[in-house]
Every structure is written in C-alpha cells, then in structure tokens.
Design a protein around this motif. Structure first.
Motif, PDB file in Angstrom:
ATOM      1  N   TRP A 252       0.835  -1.208   0.000  1.00 56.77           N
ATOM      2  CA  TRP A 252       0.000   0.000   0.000  1.00 56.77           C
ATOM      3  C   TRP A 252       0.873   1.263   0.000  1.00 56.77           C
ATOM      4  O   TRP A 252       0.549   2.259  -0.651  1.00 56.77           O
ATOM      5  CB  TRP A 252      -0.977  -0.008   1.156  1.00 56.77           C
TER       6      TRP A 252
ATOM      7  N   LEU B  19       1.919   1.570  -3.598  1.00 52.46           N
ATOM      8  CA  LEU B  19       0.792   1.928  -4.461  1.00 52.46           C
ATOM      9  C   LEU B  19       0.384   3.382  -4.286  1.00 52.46           C
ATOM     10  O   LEU B  19       0.017   4.055  -5.259  1.00 52.46           O
ATOM     11  CB  LEU B  19      -0.414   1.019  -4.187  1.00 52.46           C
ATOM     12  N   LYS B  20       0.444   3.881  -3.064  1.00 48.87           N
ATOM     13  CA  LYS B  20       0.097   5.293  -2.855  1.00 48.87           C
ATOM     14  C   LYS B  20       1.059   6.219  -3.594  1.00 48.87           C
ATOM     15  O   LYS B  20       0.690   7.311  -3.990  1.00 48.87           O
ATOM     16  CB  LYS B  20       0.082   5.625  -1.358  1.00 48.87           C
TER      17      LYS B  20
ATOM     18  N   ALA C 239       0.347   4.835  -7.766  1.00 49.02           N
ATOM     19  CA  ALA C 239      -1.040   4.820  -8.248  1.00 49.02           C
ATOM     20  C   ALA C 239      -1.936   5.424  -7.164  1.00 49.02           C
ATOM     21  O   ALA C 239      -2.723   4.725  -6.526  1.00 49.02           O
ATOM     22  CB  ALA C 239      -1.475   3.404  -8.582  1.00 49.02           C
TER      23      ALA C 239
ATOM     24  N   ALA D 299      -4.607   6.942  -6.978  1.00 48.72           N
ATOM     25  CA  ALA D 299      -6.067   6.784  -7.064  1.00 48.72           C
ATOM     26  C   ALA D 299      -6.509   5.333  -6.823  1.00 48.72           C
ATOM     27  O   ALA D 299      -7.703   5.036  -6.884  1.00 48.72           O
ATOM     28  CB  ALA D 299      -6.566   7.265  -8.428  1.00 48.72           C
ATOM     29  N   SER D 300      -5.572   4.447  -6.548  1.00 54.24           N
ATOM     30  CA  SER D 300      -5.900   3.034  -6.350  1.00 54.24           C
ATOM     31  C   SER D 300      -6.848   2.847  -5.168  1.00 54.24           C
ATOM     32  O   SER D 300      -6.716   3.519  -4.139  1.00 54.24           O
ATOM     33  CB  SER D 300      -4.619   2.228  -6.108  1.00 54.24           C
ATOM     34  N   THR D 301      -7.755   1.911  -5.313  1.00 54.99           N
ATOM     35  CA  THR D 301      -8.654   1.522  -4.222  1.00 54.99           C
ATOM     36  C   THR D 301      -8.368   0.082  -3.781  1.00 54.99           C
ATOM     37  O   THR D 301      -9.193  -0.542  -3.122  1.00 54.99           O
ATOM     38  CB  THR D 301     -10.127   1.663  -4.658  1.00 54.99           C
ATOM     39  N   TRP D 302      -7.222  -0.422  -4.143  1.00 52.35           N
ATOM     40  CA  TRP D 302      -6.816  -1.789  -3.814  1.00 52.35           C
ATOM     41  C   TRP D 302      -6.984  -2.095  -2.335  1.00 52.35           C
ATOM     42  O   TRP D 302      -7.465  -3.174  -1.973  1.00 52.35           O
ATOM     43  CB  TRP D 302      -5.360  -1.978  -4.249  1.00 52.35           C
TER      44      TRP D 302
ATOM     45  N   ASP E 151     -10.400  -3.325  -1.217  1.00 53.15           N
ATOM     46  CA  ASP E 151     -10.678  -4.727  -1.552  1.00 53.15           C
ATOM     47  C   ASP E 151      -9.962  -5.675  -0.602  1.00 53.15           C
ATOM     48  O   ASP E 151     -10.521  -6.691  -0.177  1.00 53.15           O
ATOM     49  CB  ASP E 151     -10.274  -5.025  -3.000  1.00 53.15           C
TER      50      ASP E 151
END
Length: 152
Positions: free
Chosen positions: A98, A101-102, A105, A107-110, A113
C-alpha cells in the motif's frame, strides 16, 4: 523493450533493479520516497513470493518469512505498529504494497478490496488475524490505512 518489461514478474524486477547502476537505483528510490536499494529489492522479492503463493492457491494466512521486512522510519510505517511478527507476515507485506501503491497509483482503491477480503474471512480454529500479523483480533485495521467500512 516494453514488450519484454511487461513479461517480467516481481522476481525479475527485483533482480534487474539490483543490476542497475546506483545512479538509476537512486532515481527510482527518490520517486518512491526511499533511500535504501536493498530494502526496496527485498520488498519486491517478498511481493513476488506472496504473488506466487496466491497464484498457486497456497495458504498465506499463517505463513511467515524467515527474514522480516525492513521499513523506513517514516510516519506511515510508525503508525502501522509493525513489530517483528508483523514484518514477517501478511500484514507487513500489505503495508509495504500500500505504501508503494500510494506513490505510483494514488487513485488506487486496492486497499479497500484487501480490507473487505480480510474482514470476510471465515471463523476457523487457529485462523486468527494475529496469525496474519495484525495487531489484534478486531479485523483489518482500516483506520490505520485511512479507510472506513461503508455501512450496508
């Protein structure tokens, strides 16, 4: 070249990263807000290991790495409460993924999930949140990741 790069897995990525001249490693590290090439390479190796276990339907909930992940002394990791137990388990890898990813990306909502998946785990003897490296048995620590469960 781009076709070849698309075929790489995280294991390949970590190996090629290690082969880079330190000048280029430092450019990548700066983009990610890091300063330790060995640490980033280890993160990629652990991510590759997790991906392989998932791809082969191998359990991951109670698996421990023999070597705990290293994390930088930055507020994000400090607030996660990552002790040596967590840094050897799924929670530590989730926190690292995370973090990355931040950066790459935003805008990721991983993480939403992942939180939903972990919170929906069935109650089974021995299959605890602590076995996954989480701080307690209350479920995924959404507040630490800045996410909140939407009421159904």
């Amino acid at each position: 070249m781009w076709v070849a790069v698309e075929a790489w897995d995280f294991g390949d990525l970590s190996e090629f990263f290690e082969l880079l001249n330190s000048k280029y490693q430092n450019l990548i590290l700066a983009r990610l807000g890091l300063n330790n090439a060995t640490m980033l390479s280890r993160w990629m190796q652990q991510t590759s290991h997790l991906r392989n276990r998932c791809a082969h339907h191998t359990r991951i909930w109670n698996q421990a790495s023999p070597n705990p992940l290293a994390v930088p002394a930055v507020p994000y990791f400090q607030m996660m409460g990552l002790d040596q137990h967590a840094l050897k388990r799924l929670y530590g890898v989730i926190a690292v993924i995370w973090f990355l990813l931040k950066k790459i990306a935003p805008a990721s909502t991983w993480i939403n999930d992942v939180a939903d998946l972990i919170d929906s785990k069935p109650a089974m003897p021995g299959c605890t949140f602590k076995a996954m490296g989480f701080l307690d048995e209350t479920g995924f620590p959404r507040k630490l990741f800045g996410i909140y469960q939407v009421a159904a």
